[in-house]
Design an enzyme around this catalytic site. Sequence first.
Site, PDB file in Angstrom:
ATOM      1  N   HIS A  27     -26.671   5.763 -17.427  1.00 13.67           N
ATOM      2  CA  HIS A  27     -27.876   6.641 -17.439  1.00 13.67           C
ATOM      3  C   HIS A  27     -28.941   6.520 -18.340  1.00 13.67           C
ATOM      4  O   HIS A  27     -30.293   6.644 -17.890  1.00 13.67           O
ATOM      5  CB  HIS A  27     -27.124   8.018 -17.370  1.00 13.67           C
ATOM      6  N   SER A  69     -33.864   2.297   2.346  1.00 15.61           N
ATOM      7  CA  SER A  69     -34.294   1.550   0.846  1.00 15.61           C
ATOM      8  C   SER A  69     -32.894   1.388   0.237  1.00 15.61           C
ATOM      9  O   SER A  69     -32.038   1.924   0.354  1.00 15.61           O
ATOM     10  CB  SER A  69     -34.897   2.880   0.090  1.00 15.61           C
ATOM     11  N   LYS A  87     -35.475 -35.284 -23.184  1.00 14.68           N
ATOM     12  CA  LYS A  87     -36.118 -36.136 -24.189  1.00 14.68           C
ATOM     13  C   LYS A  87     -36.742 -37.619 -24.114  1.00 14.68           C
ATOM     14  O   LYS A  87     -37.683 -37.809 -24.175  1.00 14.68           O
ATOM     15  CB  LYS A  87     -35.180 -36.087 -25.518  1.00 14.68           C
ATOM     16  N   MET A 104     -25.129 -30.639 -28.805  1.00 15.31           N
ATOM     17  CA  MET A 104     -24.405 -31.875 -28.869  1.00 15.31           C
ATOM     18  C   MET A 104     -24.897 -32.471 -30.225  1.00 15.31           C
ATOM     19  O   MET A 104     -25.551 -31.953 -30.948  1.00 15.31           O
ATOM     20  CB  MET A 104     -24.935 -32.642 -27.680  1.00 15.31           C
ATOM     21  N   ARG A 120     -29.660 -39.843 -30.503  1.00 14.53           N
ATOM     22  CA  ARG A 120     -29.774 -38.262 -30.029  1.00 14.53           C
ATOM     23  C   ARG A 120     -29.301 -38.154 -28.839  1.00 14.53           C
ATOM     24  O   ARG A 120     -29.695 -39.040 -27.745  1.00 14.53           O
ATOM     25  CB  ARG A 120     -31.069 -37.889 -30.192  1.00 14.53           C
ATOM     26  N   CYS A 180     -34.986  -0.009  -3.990  1.00 15.83           N
ATOM     27  CA  CYS A 180     -35.600   0.964  -4.978  1.00 15.83           C
ATOM     28  C   CYS A 180     -34.546   0.691  -6.116  1.00 15.83           C
ATOM     29  O   CYS A 180     -34.385   1.802  -7.075  1.00 15.83           O
ATOM     30  CB  CYS A 180     -35.525   2.588  -4.564  1.00 15.83           C
ATOM     31  N   ARG A 206     -43.243 -31.564 -25.612  1.00 18.37           N
ATOM     32  CA  ARG A 206     -42.373 -30.901 -24.527  1.00 18.37           C
ATOM     33  C   ARG A 206     -43.391 -29.448 -24.200  1.00 18.37           C
ATOM     34  O   ARG A 206     -44.203 -29.289 -25.167  1.00 18.37           O
ATOM     35  CB  ARG A 206     -41.113 -30.229 -25.015  1.00 18.37           C
ATOM     36  N   GLY A 243     -30.458   0.815  -2.261  1.00 21.09           N
ATOM     37  CA  GLY A 243     -30.195   1.153  -3.639  1.00 21.09           C
ATOM     38  C   GLY A 243     -29.183   0.368  -4.141  1.00 21.09           C
ATOM     39  O   GLY A 243     -28.107   0.385  -4.110  1.00 21.09           O
ATOM     40  N   THR A 244     -29.674  -0.785  -4.793  1.00 21.94           N
ATOM     41  CA  THR A 244     -29.058  -1.980  -5.211  1.00 21.94           C
ATOM     42  C   THR A 244     -28.286  -1.593  -6.376  1.00 21.94           C
ATOM     43  O   THR A 244     -27.183  -2.324  -6.750  1.00 21.94           O
ATOM     44  CB  THR A 244     -29.837  -3.117  -5.209  1.00 21.94           C
ATOM     45  N   ASN A 245     -28.611  -0.498  -7.228  1.00 23.54           N
ATOM     46  CA  ASN A 245     -27.600  -0.196  -8.328  1.00 23.54           C
ATOM     47  C   ASN A 245     -26.234   0.320  -7.778  1.00 23.54           C
ATOM     48  O   ASN A 245     -25.335  -0.390  -8.401  1.00 23.54           O
ATOM     49  CB  ASN A 245     -28.338   1.067  -9.115  1.00 23.54           C
ATOM     50  N   ASP A 246     -26.207   1.371  -6.906  1.00 19.88           N
ATOM     51  CA  ASP A 246     -25.056   1.676  -6.640  1.00 19.88           C
ATOM     52  C   ASP A 246     -24.439   0.494  -5.628  1.00 19.88           C
ATOM     53  O   ASP A 246     -23.101   0.329  -5.363  1.00 19.88           O
ATOM     54  CB  ASP A 246     -25.021   2.923  -5.679  1.00 19.88           C
ATOM     55  N   TYR A 275     -41.574  -3.382   1.078  1.00 22.18           N
ATOM     56  CA  TYR A 275     -41.901  -2.867  -0.219  1.00 22.18           C
ATOM     57  C   TYR A 275     -40.923  -2.993  -1.134  1.00 22.18           C
ATOM     58  O   TYR A 275     -39.764  -3.236  -0.725  1.00 22.18           O
ATOM     59  CB  TYR A 275     -42.504  -1.607  -0.346  1.00 22.18           C
ATOM     60  N   GLU A 332     -26.863   1.850   0.091  1.00 22.80           N
ATOM     61  CA  GLU A 332     -26.216   1.771  -1.410  1.00 22.80           C
ATOM     62  C   GLU A 332     -24.619   1.947  -1.354  1.00 22.80           C
ATOM     63  O   GLU A 332     -24.044   1.712  -2.216  1.00 22.80           O
ATOM     64  CB  GLU A 332     -26.510   2.847  -2.105  1.00 22.80           C
ATOM     65  N   ARG A 346     -36.002  11.300  -2.379  1.00 29.68           N
ATOM     66  CA  ARG A 346     -34.544  11.411  -1.966  1.00 29.68           C
ATOM     67  C   ARG A 346     -33.673  12.804  -2.163  1.00 29.68           C
ATOM     68  O   ARG A 346     -33.840  13.358  -3.165  1.00 29.68           O
ATOM     69  CB  ARG A 346     -33.721  10.502  -3.095  1.00 29.68           C
ATOM     70  N   GLY A 403     -29.100 -27.836 -30.072  1.00 26.32           N
ATOM     71  CA  GLY A 403     -27.987 -27.814 -31.024  1.00 26.32           C
ATOM     72  C   GLY A 403     -26.656 -27.909 -30.539  1.00 26.32           C
ATOM     73  O   GLY A 403     -25.552 -27.768 -30.981  1.00 26.32           O
ATOM     74  N   ARG A 419     -36.656  10.623  -7.445  1.00 27.07           N
ATOM     75  CA  ARG A 419     -35.316  11.514  -7.316  1.00 27.07           C
ATOM     76  C   ARG A 419     -35.521  13.022  -7.408  1.00 27.07           C
ATOM     77  O   ARG A 419     -36.717  13.279  -8.247  1.00 27.07           O
ATOM     78  CB  ARG A 419     -34.548  11.091  -8.460  1.00 27.07           C
TER      79      ARG A 419
END
Lengths: 870, 870
Positions: free
Chosen positions: A451, A759, A22, A102, A91, A826, A335, A761-764, A846, A740, A613, A100, A557
């Site tokens: 899921h 590939s 500000k 402070m 302020r 993936c 702003r 498998g970043t979920n697992d 990719y 994974e 897969r 909000g 899948r």
Amino acid sequence: MQQYIYHFDEGSKDMKGLLGGKGANLAEMTTLGLQVPPGFTLTTEYCIQFLKNESHAPNFKEKIHQAVEKVEQQMGEKFGDADKPLLFSVRSGARVSMPGMMDTVLNLGLNDTTIQGLIKQTSNERFAYDAYRRFINMYGNVVMGVSHHHFEAKFVEFKKSKGYEDDLEMTPEDLRALVGIYKETVKEHCGNDFPDDPWDQLQGALDAVFQSWNNKRAITYRNINKIAHDWGTAVNVQTMVFGNMGETSGTGVAFTRDPSTGEKGYFGEYLMNAQGEDVVAGIRTPKQIADLKNQMPEVYKELTDIFDKLEAHYKDMQDIEFTIEKGKLYILQTRTGKRTGKAAVRIALDMIDEGLIDKKTAILRVDANSLEPMLHPTVDPKADSEVISKGLPASPGAACGRVVFTADDAVSAKQNNEKCVLVRHETSPEDIAGMNSAEGILTSTGGMTSHAAVVARGMGKCCVAGAGDIKINYAEKKFICGDVEVKEGDIITICGTSGEVMLGEVATIPPQLDEYFEKLMGWADEIRTIKVRTNAETANDAQNAINFGAEGIGLCRTEHMFFDQERILHVREMILSDTHEQRIKAIDKLLPYQKDDFIKIFKIMDDLPVTIRLLDPPLHEFVPHDDEEIEKVAAELGMTSEEVKEKIVDLEEVNPMLGHRGCRLGVSYPELSIMQAKAIIMAALEVQKDGKKVIPEIMVPLVSLSEEFTNLEKKIRKHADKLIASSGIELEYKVGTMIEIPRACIVADRIAEKAEFFSFGTNDLTQMAFGFSRDDAGKFLGTYQEKGLIKSDPFSVLDQEGVGALMKIAVEKAKSVRKDIKLGICGEHGGEPSSVEFCINLGFDYVSCSPFRVPIARLAAAQAELKKND
Amino acid sequence: MQQYIYHFDEGSKDMKGLLGGKGANLAEMTTLGLQVPPGFTLTTEYCIQFLKNESHAPNFKEKIHQAVEKVEQQMGEKFGDADKPLLFSVRSGARVSMPGMMDTVLNLGLNDTTIQGLIKQTSNERFAYDAYRRFINMYGNVVMGVSHHHFEAKFVEFKKSKGYEDDLEMTPEDLRALVGIYKETVKEHCGNDFPDDPWDQLQGALDAVFQSWNNKRAITYRNINKIAHDWGTAVNVQTMVFGNMGETSGTGVAFTRDPSTGEKGYFGEYLMNAQGEDVVAGIRTPKQIADLKNQMPEVYKELTDIFDKLEAHYKDMQDIEFTIEKGKLYILQTRTGKRTGKAAVRIALDMIDEGLIDKKTAILRVDANSLEPMLHPTVDPKADSEVISKGLPASPGAACGRVVFTADDAVSAKQNNEKCVLVRHETSPEDIAGMNSAEGILTSTGGMTSHAAVVARGMGKCCVAGAGDIKINYAEKKFICGDVEVKEGDIITICGTSGEVMLGEVATIPPQLDEYFEKLMGWADEIRTIKVRTNAETANDAQNAINFGAEGIGLCRTEHMFFDQERILHVREMILSDTHEQRIKAIDKLLPYQKDDFIKIFKIMDDLPVTIRLLDPPLHEFVPHDDEEIEKVAAELGMTSEEVKEKIVDLEEVNPMLGHRGCRLGVSYPELSIMQAKAIIMAALEVQKDGKKVIPEIMVPLVSLSEEFTNLEKKIRKHADKLIASSGIELEYKVGTMIEIPRACIVADRIAEKAEFFSFGTNDLTQMAFGFSRDDAGKFLGTYQEKGLIKSDPFSVLDQEGVGALMKIAVEKAKSVRKDIKLGICGEHGGEPSSVEFCINLGFDYVSCSPFRVPIARLAAAQAELKKND
């Protein structure tokens, strides 16, 4: 100590770290020559010093006096003066906005002396005493710690004693009396007199605002938003101007372009004879900014000139607050304006045409995530709605339909052309058909990668997950949420963008992709070097993804294909087989189905690569649950129902996520993996024969040991090579694996000896690296975010520190033995901008994501590329 | 090509790589001047060349002729001679023993000509034709691929045609006729004539034995035992000697010391007029080796001299095969004798006294794992038993008692002084009291690190886990296993060392620790530098561990303390609380109990360190299941049973292993961790006041984010410091964490900023690193071992390649910020020798294991130290 007080004419927009956001913008506007009420900023550095030492700099009072004197000279008013009193707002203003969190004090400088000056200046006694009353309330609360409700109580009591119904009945005398009562209230609750000396008031307010940096809600906010606790807040002391000094006064907020559509043109609202809070409170209906042209043509001209000037100066759409005091225009804040994705795209592109920004800036300016709502229908924000619950915004879009509680009922509804919303505790793979038939999915448990969430996102279907206050009663086909009971057939609307669950039908807006969007995407594609693929397993999904610009399938899948009505019996036969022969027999029946599935997909994807897969989920996900189905399978296998039931119990697992699944199935039942590999190659050969080019990539899931991969890879290649040789057709294919499991990252060099692609498998991988079950983590991840232990859900935004470090280890190890290994991702993160950037920096070939996130990934990839070259 | 044929007088025991184990020892004995039937060895290198090229070296025939000629000269016999025919055995012999995996041909060289010489030499036509018949059968099978059962069928048919009941009724003429029939059988089934030329026979046998290196069972064996496939096998061609040439012939096997007790003295058996296979087959009862002294005093003298010579030469107890042919002694094999742990200890120590080996050799020679049976009662191997099932040998020892199916019944049985075996699908923490009351535990599911297995090992109680063919029917209180039905109250015996389940009471042998054991342990303690602690949470376990030499507690779990009858109600109140106030109230009630628990343990451990882990399991493990208990809790909390049931359902998890547990509980409910920390410090202060020194180490479990640790560590220290300050007593304590999540290894440097110690929880780390649920992995880990994907169960033997590499990363990162961080291990691997060695090499300060594995860890630690200095 360095300079710690900056007058607005001493700073600039680039000093946000020192002056706060500000303060920096007030300084910038002052320097630009705009009419900003004069004032000064105490720096963030000073705040930190003050909080650390719990005392002020030795010459603090003197410096403050000097600063105030300069403002007095600028304004021709005097702080504490009975005639022309100078009043301040005090302020907070941190480096980044903490709305909000402070404290603020307005009208500072009023006392029984200066009130007279204010009355004289405004000729409005009622206004003056109301300002005084509000000041005591605000100061009493913020600085002296007297709870707001004590003042409120006195106010109500007073009105009652007078028999008033409405605040407007209060006379100036009444308000003056209230000032006295409020001061007594302060004394009563904090033991001290209300300070009459304006200098004491200022000192108190400054201390309180500095200290509010460390109040509990500010700390929590910083924890959640990972804002450093040692940044401190700046404090802005600014001359008060009043929009409520009569009919030539007013206040408003405006955007320099339409924040919703991006259309060029001033957009905003104002109220005459009002204060900022009146615009927000919504008691009076504000007017459109264009109306000011008629009402005060000169002010309008001045204002819009300022809009143009500020936009040209900041080279971005601005969100501006202004006040007109007795016909004189003041700018109180500017702003960068928040905007929808649609507006962001249009504004960025228009600004190129206008010569304001270059292409690179335009591309970087559009938040890739903000495109998401454009790709789905959304709940009309203007529509009335009765929100009964809020879950996680698991898959965006809006859905409206009759409530059903089983997948079968959803399928029936679809057949009867009835729209429905499927409501479950949580979904499982056998619900796929039902999910596909429903407009949207609502679950009472499960998180962002449950899921239901994952499948819904893949389908581009709206999903609200983990709405914990919904209590489902399957037996009676109803759910209860607080006092509301929703029965089967009742209509609800769910919003997967906000997570809201609403009663009845709420209007929605369909997705619209305009030419601006297409143009931006075209540029993004020119810039990015990483490919964007999609996760898709049906012809429908694949086509959708192609339309959104996907360049191949990164994850097809195969388990969803097993749930089809025609084949589930064979799948169950396979699973419940007692002998190798029975199993082979059942598997052989599945081969033609699998082959057809792949033919369909290969045809759509034409010459784009398709990664398939092998079967991943534990087999118990496929077993029958009701007696009729159990009998059917038993009959087919020549077993008794009891025997089948026993086998089903045997298959149950304590931790299915860590159980008998992925390549572990292939090691146990090689015939299953071989059948799938054969179906893939047979399908590819058949499509290739028709003159299309097919590039199948066979992916072995859940590898933790290089030996698992080698074991299956050898079998797959043996059968694939045999089929290709005997076909006489040339076909290239790849065999690779999904990374994974943490251990796979550690032994990635050994796996890469035989694997042609990885590939991630970043979920697992996230589940195992953290030891968080994505189905259960909802129970504590919320708390973690609140307490600032994590910034974002690691299932949505890749955890670069931990999971990312494991990926880096894997990439380095793999490249050490196979320099040209193909790398992709993936998991859910493949469509999340910061994760896409991370993958690009790791040298991936990719990313692959749900069809509906493909455009987001395309833009994010281009942005990452542009940043890389910085 | 290098020399590829070695006569027995050309090699030595150090040439096992080239000559195989058998060949090297035959050579060594020959060089020593022992009477070894002459012969030669074809090298492993040649085997690999031959298998690769699928052809022999150019001058192979010539070389073989020369080798045979040398033997002819040594023996004064001639290969293929009608008068004094030389006969050979042709046997495989790889670098390491692969018993029964490859092929052997005996009596090679027999044909219609040489048989006459054999008859003449032995004056025993029946013996000669029987040898001839057996040769054709063996050669036909091994070399020509005719299945054994074809010969067997002809034999039976012939006996039937003659009306014979017994093989002994066969006359020499009958056997001669059978030779002809067998040759026809060969012709019939493989199409070729049986080779009459002894040189052809030899060539064929050599090729077949070489090729048997690549038969399927040999490959599988090598996979399982991780033996390199490119080692190849040597082939030994050795002159035949016959122990069945009449009453002055015989054959036997002997050990140079008692392999069961280690007592000095010849130990073994022999049979006169017999072949090796007769001793093994058990048709005739062999005589004790001492009897040979009376029967053939000279041969006995010669034999025992050889025993002494070989033992002195090899400096270890030998297992020797010998044959007496017409009064002349031949030594056919010597190798290091297998022995029990008890014998190993005694032999090693005696051999020091005898000056045969030094202390270091003695200590290294005892397999630390072999101590295990000495520490538990065992099933008497001589006892009769009816084995009805076999599960995993989850916790060693033997247990016998009446079958019970619930923990409560086990407790009742104990109270009635009745011994019982608790039989469950799987145990859970609420079964602890029952497990403690039972003699042993039998489960039908779960693996080596299932709850039952881990807890039983900790208690030193026998456990057979995952006996999958046992079908338990809780309702009818019985289990069925094949045709056998076992009801409640029936007596069974289980052996946790073999995994066998036996009907009725089977005799057991109690553990005996002799002076040899104590002496060895004393030495081990002098040598080792790493500390050995124990995992214990009861006073009983702690005392047990101290007796076994534990130097502290490395893992004191606190959850088991929560299951006590008196406190479980408060635990449930805590879990099911709706409000913070209710929860605090319940937790406050638990504090005095926890404090008492710790006081007991601190008193026993005196001035030894005690690491106490904060509550770890998910809360649903504690909730009530039966209606009565639910009502009790509901009443206490002023809730309805329905509400309690709903809360219980809410607590259920899909993957409890990855759920709301460990430090996640502490983050959600800080009051719980604070209560535990306070109880620990209060207990420590109280015991310290009595003049004992207490060293409490507070351990935060399941950390994956440094922020989780910091969050709890700050709270723990705050409360601990306050208690200590107000007590006026000095007390040192440490706060550290368990490293059991892959991500924690990756961010170990950040965790170590605040953590004073790391204890590696390798059970969970193995689960998460592999993505293997220890409760479910039993379904596929067996297959993995069979197929050679893994060498050993990673839950028993630390996976150094993957899990170990993660540990190494963690150690390096931690030491980079805190050089003196205390490092330990408290997973199951803490008592496994190869894992102990790994931890020593990583620079750990201690290992911690079940009380009963403490001696094993002590010895393993000393051995690792000795190896390190090599």
